[in-house]
Enzyme design. Structure first.
Site, PDB file in Angstrom:
ATOM      1  N   GLY A   1       9.903  16.116  -6.764  1.00 33.74           N
ATOM      2  CA  GLY A   1       8.661  15.228  -5.886  1.00 33.74           C
ATOM      3  C   GLY A   1       8.288  14.720  -7.284  1.00 33.74           C
ATOM      4  O   GLY A   1       7.173  14.664  -8.199  1.00 33.74           O
ATOM      5  N   SER A   2       8.880  13.488  -8.037  1.00 33.96           N
ATOM      6  CA  SER A   2       8.767  12.226  -9.203  1.00 33.96           C
ATOM      7  C   SER A   2       7.623  12.036  -9.154  1.00 33.96           C
ATOM      8  O   SER A   2       7.136  11.964 -11.184  1.00 33.96           O
ATOM      9  CB  SER A   2       9.628  11.637  -9.140  1.00 33.96           C
ATOM     10  OG  SER A   2       9.246  10.425  -8.303  1.00 33.96           O
ATOM     11  N   ASN A   3       6.767  12.182  -8.585  1.00 39.36           N
ATOM     12  CA  ASN A   3       5.111  11.047  -9.200  1.00 39.36           C
ATOM     13  C   ASN A   3       4.373  12.022  -9.718  1.00 39.36           C
ATOM     14  O   ASN A   3       3.876  11.916 -10.111  1.00 39.36           O
ATOM     15  CB  ASN A   3       4.459  10.515  -7.182  1.00 39.36           C
ATOM     16  CG  ASN A   3       6.126   9.439  -6.158  1.00 39.36           C
ATOM     17  OD1 ASN A   3       6.554   9.246  -7.455  1.00 39.36           O
ATOM     18  ND2 ASN A   3       5.356   9.380  -5.036  1.00 39.36           N
ATOM     19  N   ASP A   4       4.240  13.019  -8.407  1.00 42.07           N
ATOM     20  CA  ASP A   4       3.449  14.471  -9.280  1.00 42.07           C
ATOM     21  C   ASP A   4       3.980  14.947 -10.129  1.00 42.07           C
ATOM     22  O   ASP A   4       3.413  15.421 -10.816  1.00 42.07           O
ATOM     23  CB  ASP A   4       2.968  15.818  -8.227  1.00 42.07           C
ATOM     24  CG  ASP A   4       2.601  14.724  -7.456  1.00 42.07           C
ATOM     25  OD1 ASP A   4       1.079  14.433  -7.400  1.00 42.07           O
ATOM     26  OD2 ASP A   4       1.873  15.463  -5.973  1.00 42.07           O
TER      27      ASP A   4
ATOM     28  N   ARG B   1       8.776  18.085   5.176  1.00 43.02           N
ATOM     29  CA  ARG B   1       7.225  18.587   4.328  1.00 43.02           C
ATOM     30  C   ARG B   1       5.560  19.240   5.112  1.00 43.02           C
ATOM     31  O   ARG B   1       5.368  17.879   5.923  1.00 43.02           O
ATOM     32  CB  ARG B   1       6.338  17.742   3.333  1.00 43.02           C
ATOM     33  CG  ARG B   1       6.312  18.473   2.078  1.00 43.02           C
ATOM     34  CD  ARG B   1       6.058  17.299   0.788  1.00 43.02           C
ATOM     35  NE  ARG B   1       4.778  16.096   1.787  1.00 43.02           N
ATOM     36  CZ  ARG B   1       5.227  15.037   0.430  1.00 43.02           C
ATOM     37  NH1 ARG B   1       5.237  15.505  -0.335  1.00 43.02           N
ATOM     38  NH2 ARG B   1       3.860  13.972   1.373  1.00 43.02           N
TER      39      ARG B   1
ATOM     40  N   GLU C   1       7.401  20.175  -8.051  1.00 41.64           N
ATOM     41  CA  GLU C   1       6.122  18.826  -8.637  1.00 41.64           C
ATOM     42  C   GLU C   1       5.678  19.113  -9.667  1.00 41.64           C
ATOM     43  O   GLU C   1       4.573  18.348 -10.336  1.00 41.64           O
ATOM     44  CB  GLU C   1       6.026  17.991  -7.758  1.00 41.64           C
ATOM     45  CG  GLU C   1       5.068  19.290  -6.791  1.00 41.64           C
ATOM     46  CD  GLU C   1       4.382  18.468  -5.048  1.00 41.64           C
ATOM     47  OE1 GLU C   1       4.237  17.045  -4.485  1.00 41.64           O
ATOM     48  OE2 GLU C   1       4.464  19.715  -4.110  1.00 41.64           O
TER      49      GLU C   1
ATOM     50  N   CYS D   1      12.902  13.377  -4.048  1.00 36.25           N
ATOM     51  CA  CYS D   1      12.290  12.888  -2.616  1.00 36.25           C
ATOM     52  C   CYS D   1      11.133  12.265  -3.127  1.00 36.25           C
ATOM     53  O   CYS D   1      10.471  11.328  -2.352  1.00 36.25           O
ATOM     54  CB  CYS D   1      11.996  13.744  -1.428  1.00 36.25           C
ATOM     55  SG  CYS D   1      10.658  14.764  -2.174  1.00 36.25           S
TER      56      CYS D   1
ATOM     57  N   HIS E   1      10.709  -6.276  32.938  1.00 35.91           N
ATOM     58  CA  HIS E   1      11.733  -7.520  33.286  1.00 35.91           C
ATOM     59  C   HIS E   1      11.755  -8.138  31.468  1.00 35.91           C
ATOM     60  O   HIS E   1      12.881  -8.447  31.049  1.00 35.91           O
ATOM     61  CB  HIS E   1      11.241  -8.391  34.759  1.00 35.91           C
ATOM     62  CG  HIS E   1      12.035 -10.303  34.355  1.00 35.91           C
ATOM     63  ND1 HIS E   1      11.639 -10.727  33.789  1.00 35.91           N
ATOM     64  CD2 HIS E   1      13.053 -10.188  35.216  1.00 35.91           C
ATOM     65  CE1 HIS E   1      12.482 -11.762  34.215  1.00 35.91           C
ATOM     66  NE2 HIS E   1      13.795 -10.988  34.988  1.00 35.91           N
TER      67      HIS E   1
ATOM     68  N   ARG F   1       6.771  12.823   6.265  1.00 35.72           N
ATOM     69  CA  ARG F   1       5.882  13.374   6.076  1.00 35.72           C
ATOM     70  C   ARG F   1       5.345  14.077   7.347  1.00 35.72           C
ATOM     71  O   ARG F   1       4.862  12.954   8.436  1.00 35.72           O
ATOM     72  CB  ARG F   1       5.260  12.216   5.180  1.00 35.72           C
ATOM     73  CG  ARG F   1       5.909  11.597   4.054  1.00 35.72           C
ATOM     74  CD  ARG F   1       5.534  10.738   3.451  1.00 35.72           C
ATOM     75  NE  ARG F   1       5.661   9.886   1.871  1.00 35.72           N
ATOM     76  CZ  ARG F   1       7.038   9.069   2.429  1.00 35.72           C
ATOM     77  NH1 ARG F   1       7.356   8.831   3.391  1.00 35.72           N
ATOM     78  NH2 ARG F   1       7.517   9.383   0.741  1.00 35.72           N
TER      79      ARG F   1
END
Length: 811
Positions: free
Chosen positions: A719-722, A596, A698, A769, A438, A528
């Site tokens: 994967g721009s970070n790695d 992934r 990556e 990504c 409710h 992820r």
């Protein structure tokens, strides 16, 4: 049998409700008695209804005409109007006094002889079908109840386990009187309904012996987010009143409608509730009572998968029927019950959903906390808003006079009697209840956030302390200490531009998927698994496979508690992972969802329950045993097999073939081929049933050998970070060199440019990504200039990047 006749214009809801009963029972007009009917018949409406094999208990209906005749014959209306002459619904004492007097007037007035006889004869006919003094449910239905824009949820009373002619007559009279419960009077006043233009009909149904089995509620739409492709089913032991009133925390199931209709077993999520009590029959004046549920039963789901799918199928049929009838999508709120004697499922009530179906789809409103806060209480979130105010803990209805407008109502649970103060609350927090209780229903209708099923709110929160109630962080609602700053954004969706470059989203939390899907998007560029493994599964997969060899007794106990529903412990991992991925894939279906494969590092795996026994200690886990190198390794191959089973289930059992798989940290083309072979060994064959497999781009080797990787994989995601840390030789976790980490560095941009050029030359798709386009609009513009196919962004960056991309494409 009396002729079934109803004036549709005068009582439209009664006509719709009766139409549903007739359709579900698969009967002719003359088979369902309608007491007190006159004027025009249902005619063509009934003839258009086609039986669909849904079980509904037999019964009869007392029309709203009978109610009106009752008022007129006793000259009650004039007396009621006199009582309401000085009604003030904002004055709780005034409201209580007027409501009590009106109900007493109705209860003390005898039924006209003809109506009493008609009800008695209809009940005796029912007894001939089911047996002497058959037990029935007596349900009220007001003519203004369950309209598309006003639910009137629980405003009128229903009575269970009624037997004998006198019992039925008394219950019908109480239903008539319940048109003037305090909450119904207040609700009508707030919604602008004239008290005397409303009438009430009563449905008398054969009781379904769910006191010996289970019952619950289901919505043919997600009631939190308005996601239209899901059925939400709540279930608990015993009679359904406990679920509706929020006395217990029920089990919850989410079923995906599009692939269910194609014949797939598309249960996206199963959430176990505590189900601490069950309502059963009782002897004496109360007729029902609550009994505790054994711990063993609490640890079991109340429904089998087959029953969940059957109920979801019925929900789709009912929604489709009313959608066709109204010419517009009509999501439904449905009550169901299982008979413990026959083991059959029944639908006992259906009405339009009245909140999400009425919301504007042209404006996207989002809430976000601007800084972290101290969490005091957690529970199930209702809605997606944030609200603040002083807490007011109320455990006794007699103390509702203490409540002040704008406060946060904190209580054990609510029922319709609480409605007069709920409408004045900034937010609602309850200890009991699930997403269909409710408190949840009324909070949605009022447009305020609620956190239900907290278990400890009345002890943890103190009257007078300032709190922030957040339902904007997924399916977990949180109450923070103090007034935490937050922002509200509104975006008109009809003015957004279209782009050639696909704008996708990075999604990790399945609990946010349905709400995120409302943001304009072209799918999910990165789903992820790490969030699901760390937060939903919590256990190292090898610890489940080798659970019998674990030496730590405390760890064994933790695993036993987490996996109580699974005799086969590894299947716990498969089930949880499949459900998490299924929620994300279903939310964005049929758009592509790139999943992934797991990419936890050894130190992160070690932090899972049981992980340290199976993980090495590495000096630099970022460059160590991660991604593709794990999948074919004998030390991890068994665990990867569970991952493959889960993803195979998502695609083949749930029917979510929009899932694309992606291999992370794949150092060489040869390693990529080995991973594909391992996946195929577990039934995930590239190209079969449309399965595409991408690779993360990556590593510098992914760029330098992009032409060779194109011979192995169907697509790439940068994967721009790695890629940044490995191109510039940086440890991105090191504060000493953090200032040098920049995806916009010319060396990184040249690597990205080379990757895009090579991959597109070979006819493969390539997107990104990583974090860079979410953080830097100029980097997004650079990607568009290079001709990238898609950009996958953090959800809060999608709209601003969309405008940047549209501008870049227009230059």
């Amino acid at each position: 049998m009396p002729e079934i006749i109803v004036n549709q214009e005068e009582q439209p809801q009664a006509a719709k409700e009766l139409a549903l009963v007739l359709w579900l029972e698969q009967v002719h007009l003359s088979d369902v008695p309608l007491v007190g009917g006159k004027n025009a018949s249902l005619g063509e409406m009934i003839q258009q209804l086609s039986p669909q094999g849904i079980n509904v208990p037999g019964g009869f209906a007392i029309t709203a005409f009978a109610y009106r005749d009752f008022l007129q014959s006793a000259e009650l209306e004039a007396k009621l109007r006199q009582v309401f002459a000085d009604l003030d619904v904002d004055d709780v004492k005034n409201l209580r006094q007027r409501g009590k007097k009106v109900r007493s007037l109705i209860l003390d007035t005898p039924f006209p002889k003809a109506l009493k006889t008609a009800i008695s004869e209809a009940y005796q006919d029912l007894c001939q079908r089911y047996g002497a003094d058959t037990d029935v449910a007596v349900r009220s239905s007001a003519t203004a109840e369950d309209l598309p824009d006003a639910s009137f949820a629980g405003q009128q009373e229903s009575y269970l386990n009624i037997s004998g002619t006198k019992g039925v007559l008394d219950a019908c009279k109480k239903c008539f009187a319940s048109l003037f419960t305090d909450r119904a009077i207040s609700y009508r006043q707030r919604k602008g309904f004239d008290h005397f233009s409303i009438a009430l009909s009563v449905c008398v149904q054969k009781m379904v012996r769910s006191d010996l089995a289970t019952s619950g509620v289901m919505f043919s739409i997600d009631p939190e987010t308005g996601f239209a492709n899901a059925v939400l089913i709540s279930a608990a032991y015993g009679l359904g009143e406990n679920v509706v009133q929020g006395v217990i925390n029920p089990d919850e199931y989410v079923v995906f409608k599009p692939t269910l209709k194609q014949g797939f077993r598309s249960i996206l999520e199963k959430r176990l509730g505590s189900k601490a009590f069950k309502m059963v029959y009782a002897d004496g004046p109360k007729l029902t009572k609550n009994l505790p549920v054994s711990p063993a039963e609490q640890r079991q789901f109340a429904l089998s998968d087959a029953e969940v799918l059957q109920l979801a199928h019925w929900a789709c049929l009912i929604e489709d029927h009313y959608t066709q009838l109204h010419g517009v999508l009509t999501p439904m709120d449905i009550e169901w019950a299982k008979d413990g004697d026959t083991q059959e499922l029944f639908v006992v009530q259906a009405r339009p959903e009245t909140v999400q179906s009425q919301k504007s789809k042209n404006v996207l409103r989002s809430y976000r906390l601007e800084e972290p806060g101290e969490v005091l209480v957690r529970g199930r979130s209702v809605g997606d808003a944030i609200a603040q105010g002083k807490a007011r803990v109320i455990l006794d209805m007699q103390k509702v006079d203490h409540f002040r407008p704008g406060e946060v109502l904190v209580t054990d649970r609510t029922d319709p009697d609480w409605e007069p103060i709920m409408k004045r609350a900034s937010a609602i927090v309850t200890e009991q209840g699930g997403r269909v209780c409710h408190a949840a229903i009324i909070a949605r209708e009022l447009g305020i956030p609620a956190v239900v099923g907290t278990g400890n709110a009345t002890a943890q929160l103190k009257t007078g302390e300032a709190v922030t109630v957040s339902c904007a962080e997924g399916d977990e609602g949180r109450i923070y200490r103090g007034l935490v700053p937050f922002e509200v954004k509104e975006v008109p969706l009809e003015t957004l531009p279209q782009t050639r470059t696909q704008l996708m989203m990075n999604v990790g939390n399945p609990g946010e998927a349905f709400s995120l899907a409302a943001i304009p998007n072209d799918g999910v560029g990165l789903a992820r698994l790490e969030f699901i493994i760390a937060n939903h599964i919590k256990v190292h997969p090898l610890a489940l496979i080798h659970h019998a060899t674990l030496e730590d007794r405390e760890l064994q106990d933790q695993l036993a508690e987490l996996t109580a529903q699974h005799e086969d412990k590894p299947q716990y991992f498969v089930d949880k992972l499949a459900q998490g991925v299924g929620m994300i894939a279903g939310a964005f279906y049929p758009k592509p969802v790139v999943v992934r494969l797991s990419d936890l590092k050894s130190n992160e795996y070690a932090n899972l329950l049981g992980g340290r026994q199976f993980e090495p200690v590495e000096e630099n886990p970022m460059l160590g045993w991660r991604g593709a190198s794990r999948y074919c390794d004998d030390r991890y191959r068994q665990a990867f097999a569970l991952e493959c089973q889960a993803l195979k289930r998502v695609r083949e059992e749930m029917g979510l073939t929009n899932v694309i798989l992606m291999v992370p940290f794949c150092r060489t083309p040869e390693e990529g081929r080995a991973v594909l072979a391992e996946m195929a060994h577990h039934g995930l064959v590239q190209g079969e049933n449309g399965l595409q497999v991408y690779v993360m781009c990556e590593l510098p080797s992914n760029v330098v050998l992009a032409d060779e990787f194109c011979q192995v994989f169907d697509g790439f995601s940068i994967g721009s970070n790695d890629l940044t840390q490995l191109t510039l030789g940086l440890d991105r976790d090191s504060a000493l060199v953090a200032h040098l980490f920049d995806e916009r560095h010319e060396a990184v941009k040249r690597m990205v440019q080379q990757a895009i050029t090579t991959v597109k030359k070979h006819g493969r798709k390539i997107g990104i990504c990583g974090q860079a386009p979410s953080d830097y609009p100029e980097f997004a513009r650079f990607l568009v200039e290079q001709g990238i196919d898609s950009i996958s962004l953090n959800p809060d960056s999608v709209l601003k990047t969309l405008l940047e991309v549209a501008a870049a494409e227009g230059d």
